[in-house]
Design an enzyme around this catalytic site. Sequence first.
Site, PDB file in Angstrom:
ATOM      1  N   ASP A  26       0.854  -1.188   0.000  1.00  0.00           N
ATOM      2  CA  ASP A  26       0.000   0.000   0.000  1.00  0.00           C
ATOM      3  C   ASP A  26       0.888   1.235   0.000  1.00  0.00           C
ATOM      4  O   ASP A  26       1.688   1.442   0.923  1.00  0.00           O
ATOM      5  CB  ASP A  26      -0.891  -0.017   1.242  1.00  0.00           C
ATOM      6  CG  ASP A  26      -1.950   1.075   1.215  1.00  0.00           C
ATOM      7  OD1 ASP A  26      -1.874   1.980   0.355  1.00  0.00           O
ATOM      8  OD2 ASP A  26      -2.857   1.033   2.064  1.00  0.00           O
ATOM      9  N   TYR A  78      -2.019  19.113  -2.695  1.00  0.00           N
ATOM     10  CA  TYR A  78      -1.679  18.297  -3.862  1.00  0.00           C
ATOM     11  C   TYR A  78      -0.484  18.899  -4.596  1.00  0.00           C
ATOM     12  O   TYR A  78       0.458  18.180  -4.959  1.00  0.00           O
ATOM     13  CB  TYR A  78      -2.888  18.206  -4.788  1.00  0.00           C
ATOM     14  CG  TYR A  78      -2.675  17.343  -6.017  1.00  0.00           C
ATOM     15  CD1 TYR A  78      -2.633  15.962  -5.911  1.00  0.00           C
ATOM     16  CD2 TYR A  78      -2.530  17.911  -7.279  1.00  0.00           C
ATOM     17  CE1 TYR A  78      -2.437  15.159  -7.028  1.00  0.00           C
ATOM     18  CE2 TYR A  78      -2.346  17.128  -8.402  1.00  0.00           C
ATOM     19  CZ  TYR A  78      -2.296  15.752  -8.278  1.00  0.00           C
ATOM     20  OH  TYR A  78      -2.100  14.970  -9.391  1.00  0.00           O
ATOM     21  N   ALA A  97       1.831  20.827  -3.395  1.00  0.00           N
ATOM     22  CA  ALA A  97       3.050  20.655  -2.598  1.00  0.00           C
ATOM     23  C   ALA A  97       3.656  19.272  -2.823  1.00  0.00           C
ATOM     24  O   ALA A  97       4.877  19.124  -2.937  1.00  0.00           O
ATOM     25  CB  ALA A  97       2.737  20.873  -1.120  1.00  0.00           C
ATOM     26  N   LYS A 113       3.349  17.457  -5.466  1.00  0.00           N
ATOM     27  CA  LYS A 113       3.854  17.371  -6.833  1.00  0.00           C
ATOM     28  C   LYS A 113       5.072  18.260  -7.062  1.00  0.00           C
ATOM     29  O   LYS A 113       5.964  17.907  -7.847  1.00  0.00           O
ATOM     30  CB  LYS A 113       2.733  17.716  -7.813  1.00  0.00           C
ATOM     31  CG  LYS A 113       1.611  16.681  -7.854  1.00  0.00           C
ATOM     32  CD  LYS A 113       2.102  15.314  -8.296  1.00  0.00           C
ATOM     33  CE  LYS A 113       0.979  14.330  -8.532  1.00  0.00           C
ATOM     34  NZ  LYS A 113       1.468  13.027  -9.046  1.00  0.00           N
TER      35      LYS A 113
END
Length: 235
Positions: free
Chosen positions: A60, A146, A148, A150
Site C-alpha cells: 500500500d 496536492y 506541494a 507534486k
Amino acid sequence: MKAAEDRRTHLVTGAGSGIGGAVARVLLERGDELVLLARDASRAEDLATDFPGARTLVADLADVASLATLDLTGPLDSVVHAAGVVELGPVGHLSAGAWRSQLDVNLLAPAELTRVALPALRAARGTVVFVNSGAGLRANPDWAAYAASKFGLRALADALRQEEAAHGVRVTTVYPGRTATPMQEQVHAQEGRDYDPSAWIQPATVAAAVVHALDLPADATIPDVTVSPGPAASG
C-alpha cells in the site's frame, strides 16, 4: 510480439486505472514483462486478471514503510510512478491528515519505491518516469496540498537525475494537463462541476509520452515533458 531476448521488465504503479493502466496496457500488448503494485490481495487478483502474465506485488503506497520489504531483485528496466491521490481544499480548511495522505502517496512512496528499485535499475541502466501534474508547475487556490506533493516530486526527480547519471539511470518527469481519469472525475466532484471525459486529454495520449521516454535510445534522455490539451480537447 517481441522476442524473449528483446523483452524488458517494467514496474508500474497505478495500473488499475487511468494513466498507469494505459501505460501497462501498451507495454503488455507489445510483449514486455510487467510488475504491478497492488494495495491489497484483492486488488492484486484484479490486476492479474486484467493483465495476464503480469507479476503482482502487494504494498500500500499509503503505508510507505511497507515498500522497504518489496522484492525487486530481478531484472528491472524501468519504474513508472503513475499512482496518486488528491484532496482539494483551502489551506485554512485542510486537515493534517489530508496533507499527510497526499504527501505519503504522491511523494514519499515514489521516493522509497525508487530507493528500493535502484540496484536493479542501475544494473539495467534503466529509466524512472514520474507522472507528475500541471500542479507540479503551478499551484492554484484549493490545490495547496496536492501541489506541494507534486512540487516535491519534481524536486525528487531533478535530484535523482543528477545523482544517478553516473549509473546510467535516466529520469523523466511527465506533466500532464487535466486527463480523463477516475481522479479527474473525483476532482470535478470536489469542485462541484459536471464531468465530461471527452473534454480532457485521454489517458492513452499521456501513456504514449511515457512509453516514448522509456523507448528513447541510450544516447539521450528527456528530462521533462508537458502534455497539454490540444484543439480536440474542449476542457
